[in-house]
Design a protein around this motif. Structure first.
Motif, short mmCIF file in Angstrom:
data_model
loop_
_atom_site.label_atom_id
_atom_site.label_comp_id
_atom_site.label_asym_id
_atom_site.label_seq_id
_atom_site.Cartn_x
_atom_site.Cartn_y
_atom_site.Cartn_z
N MET A 165 0.85 -1.19 0.00
CA MET A 165 0.00 0.00 0.00
C MET A 165 0.88 1.24 0.00
O MET A 165 1.91 1.28 0.69
CB MET A 165 -0.91 0.03 1.23
N ILE A 166 0.48 2.23 -0.78
CA ILE A 166 1.09 3.55 -0.70
C ILE A 166 0.22 4.37 0.24
O ILE A 166 -1.00 4.44 0.06
CB ILE A 166 1.18 4.19 -2.09
N GLY A 180 3.11 5.12 13.09
CA GLY A 180 2.55 4.73 14.37
C GLY A 180 1.08 4.38 14.32
O GLY A 180 0.49 4.00 15.34
N TYR A 181 0.44 4.50 13.17
CA TYR A 181 -0.95 4.10 13.01
C TYR A 181 -1.04 2.66 12.53
O TYR A 181 -1.72 2.34 11.54
CB TYR A 181 -1.68 5.03 12.04
N GLY A 182 -0.32 1.78 13.21
CA GLY A 182 -0.50 0.35 12.98
C GLY A 182 0.24 -0.26 11.82
O GLY A 182 0.01 -1.43 11.49
N ILE A 183 1.14 0.47 11.18
CA ILE A 183 1.80 -0.07 9.99
C ILE A 183 2.56 -1.38 10.27
O ILE A 183 2.58 -2.27 9.41
CB ILE A 183 2.71 0.99 9.34
N PRO A 184 3.16 -1.57 11.46
CA PRO A 184 3.76 -2.88 11.73
C PRO A 184 2.75 -4.03 11.61
O PRO A 184 3.12 -5.14 11.20
CB PRO A 184 4.29 -2.74 13.16
N ASP A 185 1.48 -3.78 11.92
CA ASP A 185 0.45 -4.81 11.77
C ASP A 185 0.18 -5.12 10.30
O ASP A 185 -0.12 -6.27 9.95
CB ASP A 185 -0.85 -4.37 12.45
N LEU A 186 0.26 -4.12 9.46
CA LEU A 186 0.09 -4.35 8.02
C LEU A 186 1.25 -5.18 7.49
O LEU A 186 1.04 -6.13 6.71
CB LEU A 186 0.00 -3.01 7.29
N MET A 385 -9.40 -1.96 8.48
CA MET A 385 -8.75 -1.64 7.21
C MET A 385 -7.78 -2.72 6.76
O MET A 385 -7.79 -3.14 5.59
CB MET A 385 -7.95 -0.33 7.34
N PHE A 386 -6.92 -3.14 7.68
CA PHE A 386 -5.85 -4.03 7.26
C PHE A 386 -6.35 -5.44 6.95
O PHE A 386 -5.79 -6.11 6.08
CB PHE A 386 -4.75 -4.05 8.32
N ASP A 391 -7.38 -9.17 2.53
CA ASP A 391 -8.33 -9.97 1.76
C ASP A 391 -8.32 -9.56 0.28
O ASP A 391 -8.25 -10.41 -0.63
CB ASP A 391 -9.75 -9.84 2.31
N VAL A 392 -8.40 -8.26 0.03
CA VAL A 392 -8.50 -7.77 -1.34
C VAL A 392 -7.21 -8.04 -2.13
O VAL A 392 -7.24 -8.39 -3.31
CB VAL A 392 -8.84 -6.27 -1.36
#
Length: 397
Positions: A165-166, A180-186, A385-386, A391-392
């Motif tokens: 994702m960009i 810090g908005y969860g990018i490690p989870d992505l 979101m993630f 899934d997509v």
């Protein structure tokens, strides 16, 4: 406490001041991914309790905490404890940038503190193993845009070309804050993320004299091509997302760059010119608005000196006639109680989007994520979101 806030379940540290409460929440909401410490945040809040609305005091108290935690990190680094140092530097970065965001006009000291925060984040990134964070430059016209490439977890990708994702900023956030908005989870889901300080944001507006522009596609296409050219990513599985004002950036980019595989708008936009025309009229009437930064931020990011010039530039920030062209899968998230952008605008954007596969998720007061871009419960928004993105884009789990 304002009467309309008495039954609000959100953590409103400064209930009489929307902007300060949201600013503190922006800092604190990164706790799961950057180790923000509630004790440190509370110490800053207590120091500011009798100076609510004094943005100079806000800056100095956050900077003081940043300096304290940075010093702790440097002590750890000298002792050979790199992971402790990285954790401290990550927290100090967020404290510095939380403080700096309200300074308008910017001062030399605020610019120096911001530059220090960027360097500290890079220092932290160099010491972290997972996720791997690579500072990169995205070619753009005759210059480049600073970005953070967060690599996907190799176990989740099985070493195959990965989706990505960009992630563009909003009106007043930065690539370091957005990490810090969860990018490690992505990344853990097997999805890479290129977090870009586009024109008008972060380093681009502060140090590269790149003001905000309406033509998001002018930098979204180069960002796509940068990722597509890297062998570790699958060019058919690159999406675009953004938050807040990014609810304009991402849908416009996806509508005008057909190679994007999906689009996520973390918060809606529709007609930003109309939004600011109304806001300025209300400010002139003496009304106190729910804004995330001081009103002067608008002219600064647009690179203009007065309101008429700002409104002239904003004439291009309209999605009608554009989002109808979007064809990729589209997800729109919005808080039912968003005080900055009414829910009706989210519904208008969703209805107009041309994507056949599209979803609108509205978060209620009871479930959390009720406020602007789920600032009152970032985790609930991140998970929604993630999982959708994974899934997509058929990412690994």
């Amino acid at each position: 406490m304002q009467d309309d806030k008495r039954d609000d379940p959100a953590f409103l540290y400064f209930p009489s001041n929307y902007r300060w409460s949201m600013g503190l929440l922006i800092c604190l909401s990164a706790a799961p991914w950057t180790g923000i410490e509630i004790d440190e945040v509370n110490r800053v809040g207590r120091a500011l309790a009798d100076r609510i609305g004094d943005d100079a005091a806000w800056f100095e108290e956050w900077a003081r905490m940043g300096e304290k935690i940075e010093a702790r990190g440097r002590d750890a680094l000298r002792a050979g404890h790199k992971l402790t140092a990285a954790s401290c530097f990550m927290r100090a970065t967020r404290y510095y940038q939380t403080g700096e965001r309200f300074i308008q006009p910017r001062s030399q000291r605020s610019m120096d503190v911001y530059a220090r925060s960027v360097t500290l984040f890079k220092d932290a990134a160099a010491m972290l193993r997972r996720p791997r964070i690579e500072p990169v430059e995205v070619p753009y016209e005759n210059t480049s845009l600073p970005a953070l490439l967060v690599h996907p977890d190799q176990e989740a990708t099985a070493s195959r070309p990965a989706p990505a994702m960009i992630f563009f900023d909003g009106f007043d956030v930065t690539k370091e804050l957005q990490y810090g908005y969860g990018i490690p989870d992505l990344a853990a889901r097997g999805v890479g993320c290129l977090i870009v300080d586009g024109p008008g944001n972060g380093e681009s507006v502060r140090f590269r004299n790149l003001p905000l522009i309406a033509e998001t596609e002018n930098y979204a296409t180069p960002a796509y091509e940068y990722l597509a050219a890297r062998e570790e990513f699958d060019p058919t599985r690159i999406g675009v997302m953004a938050l807040s004002l990014g609810g304009y950036y991402a849908p416009r980019a996806a509508a005008l760059e057909p190679r994007f595989a999906c689009c996520v708008a973390w918060g809606a936009q529709w007609d930003y010119h109309e939004i600011w025309t109304r806001r300025l009229e209300e400010l002139d009437s003496g009304k106190v608005l729910s804004l995330s930064v001081p009103p002067g931020h608008l002219q600064w990011v647009l690179g203009v000196s007065d309101r008429p010039a700002a409104l002239k530039k904003l004439e291009g920030f309209r999605l009608d006639g554009i989002v109808q062209k979007m064809a990729c899968p589209f997800l729109l998230l919005h808080g039912a109680g968003d005080e900055q952008i009414p829910l009706e605008l989210a519904e208008k954007l969703f209805e107009a989007a041309g994507s056949k596969q599209k979803a609108l998720k509205v978060f209620s007061r009871d479930e959390g994520g009720f406020h602007h871009c789920q600032v009152d419960n970032v985790t609930i928004g991140v998970h929604y979101m993630f999982d959708w993105i994974a899934d997509v884009l058929s990412a690994g789990r």
